[in-house]
Scaffold this motif. Sequence first.
Motif, short mmCIF file in Angstrom:
data_model
loop_
_atom_site.label_atom_id
_atom_site.label_comp_id
_atom_site.label_asym_id
_atom_site.label_seq_id
_atom_site.Cartn_x
_atom_site.Cartn_y
_atom_site.Cartn_z
N SER A 116 -2.16 2.20 9.84
CA SER A 116 -3.27 2.59 10.72
C SER A 116 -2.84 3.63 11.75
O SER A 116 -3.66 4.04 12.59
N LEU A 117 -1.59 4.07 11.71
CA LEU A 117 -1.05 4.94 12.76
C LEU A 117 -1.91 6.18 13.03
O LEU A 117 -2.08 6.56 14.19
N PRO A 118 -2.48 6.82 12.01
CA PRO A 118 -3.28 8.02 12.29
C PRO A 118 -4.52 7.76 13.14
O PRO A 118 -5.15 8.72 13.61
N THR A 119 -4.89 6.51 13.36
CA THR A 119 -6.02 6.19 14.23
C THR A 119 -5.56 5.95 15.67
O THR A 119 -6.41 5.74 16.54
N GLN A 124 1.08 11.29 16.74
CA GLN A 124 2.20 12.14 16.33
C GLN A 124 3.17 12.44 17.47
O GLN A 124 4.23 13.03 17.26
N ASP A 125 2.83 12.00 18.68
CA ASP A 125 3.75 12.14 19.82
C ASP A 125 4.76 11.00 19.91
O ASP A 125 5.73 11.11 20.66
N LEU A 126 4.53 9.91 19.19
CA LEU A 126 5.33 8.70 19.41
C LEU A 126 6.82 8.94 19.20
O LEU A 126 7.66 8.41 19.94
N SER A 147 -1.72 12.61 5.58
CA SER A 147 -1.15 12.97 6.88
C SER A 147 -0.02 12.03 7.27
O SER A 147 1.00 12.46 7.84
N LEU A 148 -0.15 10.75 6.94
CA LEU A 148 0.90 9.79 7.26
C LEU A 148 2.10 9.97 6.34
O LEU A 148 3.25 9.85 6.78
N TYR A 152 5.83 10.69 7.58
CA TYR A 152 6.96 9.84 7.19
C TYR A 152 8.06 10.66 6.52
O TYR A 152 9.25 10.52 6.86
N GLU A 153 7.69 11.50 5.57
CA GLU A 153 8.71 12.27 4.83
C GLU A 153 9.45 13.23 5.76
O GLU A 153 10.64 13.47 5.57
N LYS A 154 8.76 13.74 6.75
CA LYS A 154 9.39 14.68 7.68
C LYS A 154 10.41 13.99 8.57
O LYS A 154 11.44 14.59 8.94
N HIS A 155 10.14 12.72 8.91
CA HIS A 155 10.95 12.06 9.94
C HIS A 155 11.75 10.86 9.44
O HIS A 155 12.47 10.25 10.24
N ARG A 156 11.67 10.54 8.16
CA ARG A 156 12.34 9.31 7.71
C ARG A 156 13.86 9.46 7.80
O ARG A 156 14.43 10.51 7.52
#
Length: 215
Positions: A116-119, A124-126, A147-148, A152-156
């Motif tokens: 549910s993070l995109p809500t 995206q600041d977290l 979008s999620l 995830y792939e960018k920051h995993r």
Amino acid sequence: MPSGRCGTAVMGGTFNPIHHGHLRSAVDILEHFQFKTVRMLPCFQPVHKDQPEVTADQRLQMVELGIQADVRLEVDPREIIREGASYTRDTLQELRQELGDEEPLIMVVGMDSFLSLPTWFHWQDLLQFAHILVISRPGWEPDFISSLEEFYEKHRAEHVAELQCAPAGKIWMESFTPLAISSSQVRKLCREGKSIAYLVPETIQRFIEAHSLYK
């Protein structure tokens, strides 16, 4: 505190009420990842759920009672003190300012919450302020919206040690088998006049009974 421990983990939630499933998960996370502490952070007003029928102060008191048996667990009352809608971004920003620029800060969420993070407010600041540790049940393969998945792939993280080598910015997923206990189950038993023994610590059971909660 045992040597070699690094990082402050935060577990937010309504904790209505906190139970052995929450507490056991916190201990599992402490011991598996060797964090210094896990802060249990009850929200004042959940953004994505109905307002609890008990007061915020009562939920806070139950968290305080629940963690007494383990000095590695802490309660963080900031969202209840702040009042209003509990936005995770604001809380992580406050924690980062207090912990300084170098201390690893890890936000622990379940897979349902991560999906549910995109809500969430400014979601995206977290990662500017903390890592995200996602806990899922073994064998669960969730479907991410695009979008999620990109986030995830960018920051995993490639390795779990990255959660302790930097203050923020990474996502790590881990599987645990949680105790099959839910707050809604505890509330339902209370409403039905049935025992909640062994689902919550005895101190919390006595508190619920003394204040006639969840009737």
